[in-house]
Design an enzyme around this catalytic site. Structure first.
Site, PDB file in Angstrom:
ATOM      1  N   VAL A  13      -2.160 -24.740   8.417  1.00  0.00           N
ATOM      2  CA  VAL A  13      -1.904 -23.485   9.141  1.00  0.00           C
ATOM      3  C   VAL A  13      -1.561 -23.705  10.614  1.00  0.00           C
ATOM      4  O   VAL A  13      -0.566 -23.199  11.108  1.00  0.00           O
ATOM      5  CB  VAL A  13      -3.137 -22.555   9.053  1.00  0.00           C
ATOM      6  CG1 VAL A  13      -2.846 -21.219   9.720  1.00  0.00           C
ATOM      7  CG2 VAL A  13      -3.547 -22.352   7.613  1.00  0.00           C
ATOM      8  N   ASP A  14      -2.412 -24.431  11.314  1.00  0.00           N
ATOM      9  CA  ASP A  14      -2.165 -24.626  12.744  1.00  0.00           C
ATOM     10  C   ASP A  14      -1.715 -26.051  13.040  1.00  0.00           C
ATOM     11  O   ASP A  14      -1.861 -26.544  14.159  1.00  0.00           O
ATOM     12  CB  ASP A  14      -3.408 -24.232  13.565  1.00  0.00           C
ATOM     13  CG  ASP A  14      -3.675 -22.745  13.474  1.00  0.00           C
ATOM     14  OD1 ASP A  14      -2.703 -21.976  13.503  1.00  0.00           O
ATOM     15  OD2 ASP A  14      -4.845 -22.345  13.355  1.00  0.00           O
ATOM     16  N   ALA A  39      -0.722 -16.467  29.560  1.00  0.00           N
ATOM     17  CA  ALA A  39       0.076 -17.703  29.427  1.00  0.00           C
ATOM     18  C   ALA A  39       0.952 -17.636  28.173  1.00  0.00           C
ATOM     19  O   ALA A  39       2.107 -18.078  28.179  1.00  0.00           O
ATOM     20  CB  ALA A  39      -0.851 -18.919  29.380  1.00  0.00           C
ATOM     21  N   ILE A  72      -2.522 -15.506   5.533  1.00  0.00           N
ATOM     22  CA  ILE A  72      -2.109 -16.887   5.225  1.00  0.00           C
ATOM     23  C   ILE A  72      -0.856 -16.819   4.368  1.00  0.00           C
ATOM     24  O   ILE A  72      -0.844 -16.161   3.317  1.00  0.00           O
ATOM     25  CB  ILE A  72      -3.230 -17.636   4.461  1.00  0.00           C
ATOM     26  CG1 ILE A  72      -4.531 -17.564   5.236  1.00  0.00           C
ATOM     27  CG2 ILE A  72      -2.791 -19.059   4.129  1.00  0.00           C
ATOM     28  CD1 ILE A  72      -4.925 -18.765   6.012  1.00  0.00           C
ATOM     29  N   LEU A  73       0.177 -17.475   4.815  1.00  0.00           N
ATOM     30  CA  LEU A  73       1.440 -17.451   4.071  1.00  0.00           C
ATOM     31  C   LEU A  73       1.381 -18.432   2.900  1.00  0.00           C
ATOM     32  O   LEU A  73       0.888 -19.551   3.062  1.00  0.00           O
ATOM     33  CB  LEU A  73       2.585 -17.828   5.011  1.00  0.00           C
ATOM     34  CG  LEU A  73       2.928 -16.747   6.040  1.00  0.00           C
ATOM     35  CD1 LEU A  73       3.760 -17.340   7.169  1.00  0.00           C
ATOM     36  CD2 LEU A  73       3.642 -15.578   5.383  1.00  0.00           C
ATOM     37  N   HIS A  91      -0.515 -20.252  18.930  1.00  0.00           N
ATOM     38  CA  HIS A  91      -1.955 -20.295  18.687  1.00  0.00           C
ATOM     39  C   HIS A  91      -2.666 -20.422  20.031  1.00  0.00           C
ATOM     40  O   HIS A  91      -2.247 -21.223  20.879  1.00  0.00           O
ATOM     41  CB  HIS A  91      -2.281 -21.494  17.786  1.00  0.00           C
ATOM     42  CG  HIS A  91      -3.741 -21.589  17.450  1.00  0.00           C
ATOM     43  ND1 HIS A  91      -4.322 -20.792  16.476  1.00  0.00           N
ATOM     44  CD2 HIS A  91      -4.737 -22.355  17.972  1.00  0.00           C
ATOM     45  CE1 HIS A  91      -5.619 -21.078  16.415  1.00  0.00           C
ATOM     46  NE2 HIS A  91      -5.896 -22.012  17.307  1.00  0.00           N
ATOM     47  N   GLY A 149       0.776 -26.272   4.007  1.00  0.00           N
ATOM     48  CA  GLY A 149      -0.569 -26.806   3.817  1.00  0.00           C
ATOM     49  C   GLY A 149      -1.375 -26.990   5.084  1.00  0.00           C
ATOM     50  O   GLY A 149      -2.506 -27.465   5.032  1.00  0.00           O
ATOM     51  N   GLY A 173       0.397  -6.747  18.905  1.00  0.00           N
ATOM     52  CA  GLY A 173       1.805  -7.084  19.146  1.00  0.00           C
ATOM     53  C   GLY A 173       2.178  -7.298  20.599  1.00  0.00           C
ATOM     54  O   GLY A 173       3.321  -7.068  21.000  1.00  0.00           O
ATOM     55  N   SER A 174       1.227  -7.817  21.398  1.00  0.00           N
ATOM     56  CA  SER A 174       1.589  -8.027  22.808  1.00  0.00           C
ATOM     57  C   SER A 174       2.575  -9.192  22.953  1.00  0.00           C
ATOM     58  O   SER A 174       3.415  -9.191  23.861  1.00  0.00           O
ATOM     59  CB  SER A 174       0.343  -8.244  23.670  1.00  0.00           C
ATOM     60  OG  SER A 174      -0.269  -9.475  23.381  1.00  0.00           O
TER      61      SER A 174
END
Ligand code: GRF
Length: 187
Positions: free
Chosen positions: A144-145, A173, A91-92, A108, A142, A15-16
């Site tokens: 993810v990233d 960053a 994965i949602l 990401h 559909g 959780g940073s």
């Protein structure tokens, strides 16, 4: 004057990024922190900031539909309007993403579309790139990233970098980029 939207931060681990959002002086605080793990260290940051916290574990539900309903119920109970993923390792279900898109955002640790999915730092080192970084993007069903890129920050890849050293440089960053981007998005 319009008010700032209520948002939930989804975490699974340290959780940073959540901490960086909580420490930002420009961004208003989240209204809920939702974790997929009871023992996520990041829950401490929610406690310290007195933000409501909730654990919703995928394995407590037999199907994606039930899991999705539990998430939606939690979000509705807290009148949430935006979902902010910050190291959420589950994965949602598409159904969930369809319900929340375009008000669901993720960070990401690569310059998407390069190196999506797992082990992005290793992927960057294996590819021999001179620069990597992080991306804040909308989450779309559909993919993810995938989803519209909102902002990116670049960092150098140095000779002798390991996954850990590159991850640490990118994480710094991330801690700047995520609050900055959310200030614009959720103002
Ligand atoms: C970050 O590198 C983020 O980009 C990725 O998962 C990691 C979470 O780290 N999605 P933390 O839990 O915010 O420290």
């Amino acid at each position: 004057m319009s008010r700032s939207p209520r948002y939930a931060v989804f975490i699974s681990g340290r959780g940073s990024n959540l901490r960086a959002l909580l420490e930002s002086h420009q961004l208003h605080a989240p209204s809920l922190v939702l974790s997929s793990r009871k023992k996520a260290a990041g829950l401490e940051h929610a406690r310290d900031a007195e933000i409501p916290e909730l654990v919703v574990r995928r394995r407590d539900f037999s199907g994606g539909g039930e899991f999705c309903r539990a998430l939606n119920e939690a979000l509705e109970d807290h009148a949430i309007e935006w979902v902010v993923l910050a190291g959420f390792m589950v994965i949602l279900p598409d159904e969930f993403v369809e319900r929340w898109s375009p008000r669901i955002v993720n960070i990401h640790p690569s310059l998407l579309p390069l190196f999506p999915g797992l082990h992005p730092h290793r992927q960057a080192l294996d590819a021999g790139v001179e620069e990597s970084g992080c991306t804040v993007h909308l989450v779309e069903p559909g993919d993810v990233d995938g989803g519209k890129v909102l902002a990116q920050a670049t960092v150098p890849v140095r000779t002798g970098d390991t996954e850990e050293s590159l991850a640490a440089r990118i994480l710094e960053a991330e801690h700047r980029l995520y609050p900055e981007t959310l200030v614009d998005l959720l103002a």
